[in-house]
Design a protein around this motif. Structure first.
Motif, PDB file in Angstrom:
ATOM      1  N   CYS A  40     -21.617 -73.849  49.931  1.00  0.00           N
ATOM      2  CA  CYS A  40     -22.469 -74.801  49.234  1.00  0.00           C
ATOM      3  C   CYS A  40     -21.681 -75.335  48.033  1.00  0.00           C
ATOM      4  CB  CYS A  40     -23.772 -74.138  48.780  1.00  0.00           C
ATOM      5  SG  CYS A  40     -23.576 -72.971  47.421  1.00  0.00           S
ATOM      6  N   PHE A  41     -22.165 -76.407  47.437  1.00  0.00           N
ATOM      7  CA  PHE A  41     -21.469 -77.026  46.311  1.00  0.00           C
ATOM      8  C   PHE A  41     -21.247 -76.037  45.175  1.00  0.00           C
ATOM      9  CE2 PHE A  41     -21.639 -78.988  42.144  1.00  0.00           C
ATOM     10  CZ  PHE A  41     -20.549 -79.846  42.211  1.00  0.00           C
ATOM     11  N   SER A  42     -22.284 -75.292  44.803  1.00  0.00           N
ATOM     12  CA  SER A  42     -22.186 -74.386  43.653  1.00  0.00           C
ATOM     13  C   SER A  42     -21.159 -73.284  43.869  1.00  0.00           C
ATOM     14  CB  SER A  42     -23.547 -73.771  43.337  1.00  0.00           C
ATOM     15  OG  SER A  42     -24.447 -74.778  42.941  1.00  0.00           O
ATOM     16  N   CYS A  43     -21.159 -72.664  45.035  1.00  0.00           N
ATOM     17  CA  CYS A  43     -20.205 -71.582  45.302  1.00  0.00           C
ATOM     18  C   CYS A  43     -18.780 -72.115  45.402  1.00  0.00           C
ATOM     19  CB  CYS A  43     -20.597 -70.830  46.571  1.00  0.00           C
ATOM     20  SG  CYS A  43     -22.118 -69.865  46.350  1.00  0.00           S
ATOM     21  N   GLY A  48     -13.501 -72.546  42.458  1.00  0.00           N
ATOM     22  CA  GLY A  48     -12.520 -73.408  41.803  1.00  0.00           C
ATOM     23  C   GLY A  48     -12.395 -73.099  40.325  1.00  0.00           C
ATOM     24  N   GLN A  49     -13.518 -72.851  39.670  1.00  0.00           N
ATOM     25  CA  GLN A  49     -13.486 -72.529  38.243  1.00  0.00           C
ATOM     26  C   GLN A  49     -12.780 -71.201  37.988  1.00  0.00           C
ATOM     27  OE1 GLN A  49     -14.487 -74.443  35.559  1.00  0.00           O
ATOM     28  NE2 GLN A  49     -14.629 -76.005  37.147  1.00  0.00           N
ATOM     29  N   PHE A  50     -12.912 -70.279  38.915  1.00  0.00           N
ATOM     30  CA  PHE A  50     -12.237 -68.978  38.798  1.00  0.00           C
ATOM     31  C   PHE A  50     -10.810 -69.024  39.345  1.00  0.00           C
ATOM     32  CE2 PHE A  50     -16.647 -67.071  38.676  1.00  0.00           C
ATOM     33  CZ  PHE A  50     -16.547 -66.647  37.364  1.00  0.00           C
ATOM     34  N   ARG A  51     -10.370 -70.206  39.763  1.00  0.00           N
ATOM     35  CA  ARG A  51      -9.001 -70.416  40.254  1.00  0.00           C
ATOM     36  C   ARG A  51      -8.642 -69.490  41.423  1.00  0.00           C
ATOM     37  NH1 ARG A  51      -9.457 -74.038  36.844  1.00  0.00           N
ATOM     38  NH2 ARG A  51      -8.250 -74.413  34.971  1.00  0.00           N
ATOM     39  N   ASP A  52      -9.653 -69.153  42.237  1.00  0.00           N
ATOM     40  CA  ASP A  52      -9.448 -68.284  43.408  1.00  0.00           C
ATOM     41  C   ASP A  52      -8.867 -66.925  43.044  1.00  0.00           C
ATOM     42  OD1 ASP A  52     -10.435 -70.289  45.013  1.00  0.00           O
ATOM     43  OD2 ASP A  52      -8.493 -70.934  45.758  1.00  0.00           O
ATOM     44  N   MET A  57     -12.952 -62.823  39.280  1.00  0.00           N
ATOM     45  CA  MET A  57     -14.280 -62.781  39.893  1.00  0.00           C
ATOM     46  C   MET A  57     -14.907 -61.399  39.762  1.00  0.00           C
ATOM     47  SD  MET A  57     -13.796 -65.065  43.294  1.00  0.00           S
ATOM     48  CE  MET A  57     -12.283 -65.994  43.321  1.00  0.00           C
ATOM     49  N   ARG A  58     -14.081 -60.341  39.918  1.00  0.00           N
ATOM     50  CA  ARG A  58     -14.609 -58.975  39.765  1.00  0.00           C
ATOM     51  C   ARG A  58     -15.070 -58.730  38.326  1.00  0.00           C
ATOM     52  NH1 ARG A  58     -10.897 -57.886  43.932  1.00  0.00           N
ATOM     53  NH2 ARG A  58      -9.114 -57.706  42.548  1.00  0.00           N
ATOM     54  N   ARG A  59     -14.294 -59.218  37.353  1.00  0.00           N
ATOM     55  CA  ARG A  59     -14.712 -59.048  35.954  1.00  0.00           C
ATOM     56  C   ARG A  59     -15.981 -59.844  35.671  1.00  0.00           C
ATOM     57  NH1 ARG A  59      -9.145 -59.006  35.141  1.00  0.00           N
ATOM     58  NH2 ARG A  59      -9.059 -61.188  34.481  1.00  0.00           N
ATOM     59  N   ALA A  60     -16.098 -61.021  36.266  1.00  0.00           N
ATOM     60  CA  ALA A  60     -17.312 -61.822  36.086  1.00  0.00           C
ATOM     61  C   ALA A  60     -18.522 -61.095  36.666  1.00  0.00           C
ATOM     62  CB  ALA A  60     -17.146 -63.190  36.733  1.00  0.00           C
ATOM     63  N   ALA A  61     -18.356 -60.501  37.848  1.00  0.00           N
ATOM     64  CA  ALA A  61     -19.458 -59.746  38.461  1.00  0.00           C
ATOM     65  C   ALA A  61     -19.838 -58.555  37.590  1.00  0.00           C
ATOM     66  CB  ALA A  61     -19.076 -59.286  39.868  1.00  0.00           C
TER      67      ALA A  61
END
Length: 83
Positions: A40-43, A48-52, A57-61
């Motif tokens: 979906c657009f949001s995911c 992209g914001q997390f630069r893959d 992403m783990r720290r964000a979670a």
């Protein structure tokens, strides 16, 4: 379009991250160009914001779950990274 629809069928018509129906954005690895799926657009925008970067992403979670890393000063201007 046929390849996109085939991917979407393999995902049961849902975004594999948030599970919302009818994702429209073909996601790819920016380094290799390999297509990973349809999001979906949001995911797609979030990746992209997390630069893959899975580490980010783990720290964000962890942050969202309330496990905030508190830096520990080990020398002037030097902080211990989380393990």
């Amino acid at each position: 379009m046929d390849q996109r629809n085939a991917l979407l069928g393999e995902q049961f018509g849902i975004c594999p991250i948030c599970l919302k129906p009818d994702p429209e954005h073909v996601d790819h690895d920016h380094e290799t160009g390999k297509v990973r799926g349809v999001l979906c657009f949001s995911c797609n925008a979030a990746l992209g914001q997390f630069r893959d970067r899975p580490d980010v992403m783990r720290r964000a979670a962890a942050y969202v779950e309330g496990n905030v890393w508190k830096p520990k000063l080990v020398a002037p201007g030097v902080y211990r990274l989380p393990s």
